[in-house]
Design a protein around this motif. Structure first.
Motif, PDB file in Angstrom:
ATOM      1  N   VAL A   1       0.868  -1.175   0.000  1.00  0.00           N
ATOM      2  CA  VAL A   1       0.000   0.000   0.000  1.00  0.00           C
ATOM      3  C   VAL A   1       0.901   1.220   0.000  1.00  0.00           C
ATOM      4  CG1 VAL A   1      -1.774   1.276   1.278  1.00  0.00           C
ATOM      5  CG2 VAL A   1      -1.827  -1.231   1.242  1.00  0.00           C
ATOM      6  N   HIS A   2       0.691   2.101  -0.948  1.00  0.00           N
ATOM      7  CA  HIS A   2       1.525   3.299  -1.027  1.00  0.00           C
ATOM      8  C   HIS A   2       0.761   4.467  -1.647  1.00  0.00           C
ATOM      9  CE1 HIS A   2       2.138   0.948  -4.720  1.00  0.00           C
ATOM     10  NE2 HIS A   2       2.207   2.115  -5.331  1.00  0.00           N
ATOM     11  N   ILE A   3       1.322   5.647  -1.477  1.00  0.00           N
ATOM     12  CA  ILE A   3       0.710   6.869  -1.996  1.00  0.00           C
ATOM     13  C   ILE A   3       0.977   6.980  -3.487  1.00  0.00           C
ATOM     14  CG2 ILE A   3       0.883   9.396  -1.914  1.00  0.00           C
ATOM     15  CD1 ILE A   3       1.329   9.203   1.061  1.00  0.00           C
ATOM     16  N   THR A   4      -0.029   7.449  -4.229  1.00  0.00           N
ATOM     17  CA  THR A   4       0.135   7.703  -5.658  1.00  0.00           C
ATOM     18  C   THR A   4       1.290   8.694  -5.818  1.00  0.00           C
ATOM     19  OG1 THR A   4      -2.239   7.395  -5.977  1.00  0.00           O
ATOM     20  CG2 THR A   4      -1.035   8.504  -7.746  1.00  0.00           C
ATOM     21  N   PRO A   5       2.283   8.371  -6.643  1.00  0.00           N
ATOM     22  CA  PRO A   5       3.458   9.246  -6.787  1.00  0.00           C
ATOM     23  C   PRO A   5       3.082  10.688  -7.135  1.00  0.00           C
ATOM     24  CG  PRO A   5       3.856   7.147  -7.858  1.00  0.00           C
ATOM     25  CD  PRO A   5       2.404   7.151  -7.452  1.00  0.00           C
ATOM     26  N   GLY A   6       3.714  11.611  -6.415  1.00  0.00           N
ATOM     27  CA  GLY A   6       3.532  13.034  -6.676  1.00  0.00           C
ATOM     28  C   GLY A   6       2.301  13.666  -6.057  1.00  0.00           C
ATOM     29  N   THR A   7       1.588  12.933  -5.185  1.00  0.00           N
ATOM     30  CA  THR A   7       0.346  13.483  -4.638  1.00  0.00           C
ATOM     31  C   THR A   7       0.436  13.885  -3.167  1.00  0.00           C
ATOM     32  OG1 THR A   7      -0.539  11.304  -4.055  1.00  0.00           O
ATOM     33  CG2 THR A   7      -1.063  12.161  -6.269  1.00  0.00           C
ATOM     34  N   HIS A   8       1.595  13.681  -2.527  1.00  0.00           N
ATOM     35  CA  HIS A   8       1.716  14.038  -1.111  1.00  0.00           C
ATOM     36  C   HIS A   8       3.119  14.556  -0.835  1.00  0.00           C
ATOM     37  CE1 HIS A   8       1.732  13.573   3.290  1.00  0.00           C
ATOM     38  NE2 HIS A   8       0.417  13.699   3.179  1.00  0.00           N
ATOM     39  N   ALA A   9       3.207  15.566  -0.001  1.00  0.00           N
ATOM     40  CA  ALA A   9       4.485  16.207   0.314  1.00  0.00           C
ATOM     41  C   ALA A   9       5.463  15.255   1.009  1.00  0.00           C
ATOM     42  CB  ALA A   9       4.246  17.446   1.176  1.00  0.00           C
ATOM     43  N   SER A  10       4.949  14.313   1.778  1.00  0.00           N
ATOM     44  CA  SER A  10       5.812  13.382   2.526  1.00  0.00           C
ATOM     45  C   SER A  10       5.635  11.946   2.050  1.00  0.00           C
ATOM     46  CB  SER A  10       5.495  13.472   4.022  1.00  0.00           C
ATOM     47  OG  SER A  10       5.664  14.771   4.501  1.00  0.00           O
ATOM     48  N   GLU A  11       5.428  11.768   0.763  1.00  0.00           N
ATOM     49  CA  GLU A  11       5.108  10.424   0.265  1.00  0.00           C
ATOM     50  C   GLU A  11       6.197   9.396   0.569  1.00  0.00           C
ATOM     51  OE1 GLU A  11       5.702   9.471  -4.309  1.00  0.00           O
ATOM     52  OE2 GLU A  11       4.858  11.464  -4.068  1.00  0.00           O
ATOM     53  N   ASP A  12       7.476   9.781   0.476  1.00  0.00           N
ATOM     54  CA  ASP A  12       8.550   8.813   0.752  1.00  0.00           C
ATOM     55  C   ASP A  12       8.503   8.335   2.198  1.00  0.00           C
ATOM     56  OD1 ASP A  12       9.492   8.941  -1.858  1.00  0.00           O
ATOM     57  OD2 ASP A  12      11.007  10.466  -1.406  1.00  0.00           O
ATOM     58  N   ALA A  13       8.306   9.250   3.134  1.00  0.00           N
ATOM     59  CA  ALA A  13       8.256   8.882   4.551  1.00  0.00           C
ATOM     60  C   ALA A  13       7.042   8.002   4.853  1.00  0.00           C
ATOM     61  CB  ALA A  13       8.232  10.137   5.418  1.00  0.00           C
ATOM     62  N   VAL A  14       5.890   8.362   4.302  1.00  0.00           N
ATOM     63  CA  VAL A  14       4.672   7.571   4.531  1.00  0.00           C
ATOM     64  C   VAL A  14       4.828   6.188   3.911  1.00  0.00           C
ATOM     65  CG1 VAL A  14       2.194   7.406   4.045  1.00  0.00           C
ATOM     66  CG2 VAL A  14       3.190   9.613   4.712  1.00  0.00           C
ATOM     67  N   ASN A  15       5.327   6.132   2.681  1.00  0.00           N
ATOM     68  CA  ASN A  15       5.514   4.839   2.019  1.00  0.00           C
ATOM     69  C   ASN A  15       6.487   3.952   2.786  1.00  0.00           C
ATOM     70  OD1 ASN A  15       3.717   5.508  -0.014  1.00  0.00           O
ATOM     71  ND2 ASN A  15       5.313   6.129  -1.456  1.00  0.00           N
ATOM     72  N   LYS A  16       7.529   4.555   3.335  1.00  0.00           N
ATOM     73  CA  LYS A  16       8.513   3.796   4.119  1.00  0.00           C
ATOM     74  C   LYS A  16       7.845   3.191   5.357  1.00  0.00           C
ATOM     75  CE  LYS A  16      13.070   4.190   6.228  1.00  0.00           C
ATOM     76  NZ  LYS A  16      14.216   5.064   6.496  1.00  0.00           N
ATOM     77  N   GLN A  17       7.011   3.966   6.030  1.00  0.00           N
ATOM     78  CA  GLN A  17       6.307   3.464   7.216  1.00  0.00           C
ATOM     79  C   GLN A  17       5.367   2.319   6.856  1.00  0.00           C
ATOM     80  OE1 GLN A  17       4.472   7.075   8.661  1.00  0.00           O
ATOM     81  NE2 GLN A  17       6.034   7.306  10.253  1.00  0.00           N
ATOM     82  N   LEU A  18       4.627   2.487   5.771  1.00  0.00           N
ATOM     83  CA  LEU A  18       3.653   1.465   5.379  1.00  0.00           C
ATOM     84  C   LEU A  18       4.310   0.177   4.880  1.00  0.00           C
ATOM     85  CD1 LEU A  18       1.034   3.717   3.555  1.00  0.00           C
ATOM     86  CD2 LEU A  18       0.809   2.646   5.815  1.00  0.00           C
ATOM     87  N   ALA A  19       5.531   0.280   4.367  1.00  0.00           N
ATOM     88  CA  ALA A  19       6.239  -0.897   3.849  1.00  0.00           C
ATOM     89  C   ALA A  19       6.998  -1.655   4.946  1.00  0.00           C
ATOM     90  CB  ALA A  19       7.214  -0.471   2.753  1.00  0.00           C
ATOM     91  N   ASP A  20       7.173  -1.041   6.096  1.00  0.00           N
ATOM     92  CA  ASP A  20       7.951  -1.627   7.179  1.00  0.00           C
ATOM     93  C   ASP A  20       7.053  -2.511   8.053  1.00  0.00           C
ATOM     94  OD1 ASP A  20       9.351  -2.116   9.599  1.00  0.00           O
ATOM     95  OD2 ASP A  20      10.541  -0.291   9.320  1.00  0.00           O
ATOM     96  N   LYS A  21       7.225  -3.824   7.955  1.00  0.00           N
ATOM     97  CA  LYS A  21       6.381  -4.768   8.698  1.00  0.00           C
ATOM     98  C   LYS A  21       6.440  -4.526  10.201  1.00  0.00           C
ATOM     99  CE  LYS A  21       6.615  -8.646   5.487  1.00  0.00           C
ATOM    100  NZ  LYS A  21       7.041 -10.041   5.326  1.00  0.00           N
ATOM    101  N   GLU A  22       7.623  -4.216  10.714  1.00  0.00           N
ATOM    102  CA  GLU A  22       7.771  -4.002  12.156  1.00  0.00           C
ATOM    103  C   GLU A  22       7.031  -2.745  12.611  1.00  0.00           C
ATOM    104  OE1 GLU A  22      11.907  -4.165  13.205  1.00  0.00           O
ATOM    105  OE2 GLU A  22      12.098  -6.234  12.516  1.00  0.00           O
ATOM    106  N   ARG A  23       7.080  -1.684  11.803  1.00  0.00           N
ATOM    107  CA  ARG A  23       6.343  -0.459  12.152  1.00  0.00           C
ATOM    108  C   ARG A  23       4.845  -0.689  12.109  1.00  0.00           C
ATOM    109  NH1 ARG A  23       9.155   4.860   9.416  1.00  0.00           N
ATOM    110  NH2 ARG A  23      11.143   4.691  10.490  1.00  0.00           N
ATOM    111  N   VAL A  24       4.382  -1.427  11.109  1.00  0.00           N
ATOM    112  CA  VAL A  24       2.950  -1.729  11.010  1.00  0.00           C
ATOM    113  C   VAL A  24       2.522  -2.564  12.210  1.00  0.00           C
ATOM    114  CG1 VAL A  24       1.199  -2.983   9.670  1.00  0.00           C
ATOM    115  CG2 VAL A  24       2.839  -1.488   8.502  1.00  0.00           C
TER     116      VAL A  24
END
Length: 149
Positions: free
Chosen positions: A105-128
């Protein structure tokens, strides 16, 4: 949201729902949108589909490869709820799909100011997993996933 809390997007654009469609047996496993379309927005009494946060064209299923990829588009570029929305989508899919599926699950590219940080959190199994151990956060996610009465 609790009373008195500032809304990031107080007047969101509301889109017409695409409507329900009858699925064939072959399409049933591939139509992930029907699982996530009714997730409630954490700030508004609307669904993610009502706000055009999730769309069929941004959902990809590879049944043979056992992967599901969902891009979501926050309503504004500085949406503070983006991580919570992504977490809600991920939790709904984790609860609904067989364990064999890898869910991205990730943000559509170019649609959020912090997309890299949010995508990193959502991809990290331990953080989830840690987020879901937080009872207050889990309660908010469950409210997003609760069916409207």
């Amino acid at each position: 949201m609790s009373g008195g809390t500032h809304l990031d997007n107080a007047n969101p654009v509301i889109y017409q729902r695409s409507g329900e469609r009858v699925l064939t047996a072959d399409e049933e496993d591939e139509d992930i949108l029907h699982l996530i379309r009714s997730i409630n927005d954490p700030e508004h009494p609307l669904t993610l589909e009502d706000l055009n946060v999730v769309e069929q064209m941004r959902v990809n299923v590879d049944d043979q490869g056992s992967t599901v990829s969902v891009e979501f588009t926050p309503t504004i570029p500085h949406c503070s709820m983006a991580t919570l929305i992504g977490l809600s989508i991920k939790v709904k899919l984790l609860r609904s799909l067989p364990n064999r599926f890898k869910i991205d699950v990730h943000i559509t590219p170019g649609t959020h100011a912090s997309e890299d940080a949010v995508n990193k959190q959502l991809a990290d199994k331990e953080r989830v997993a840690a987020a879901l151990e937080n009872s207050q956060l889990l309660e908010v996610v469950n409210q997003c996933l609760a069916a409207k009465i």
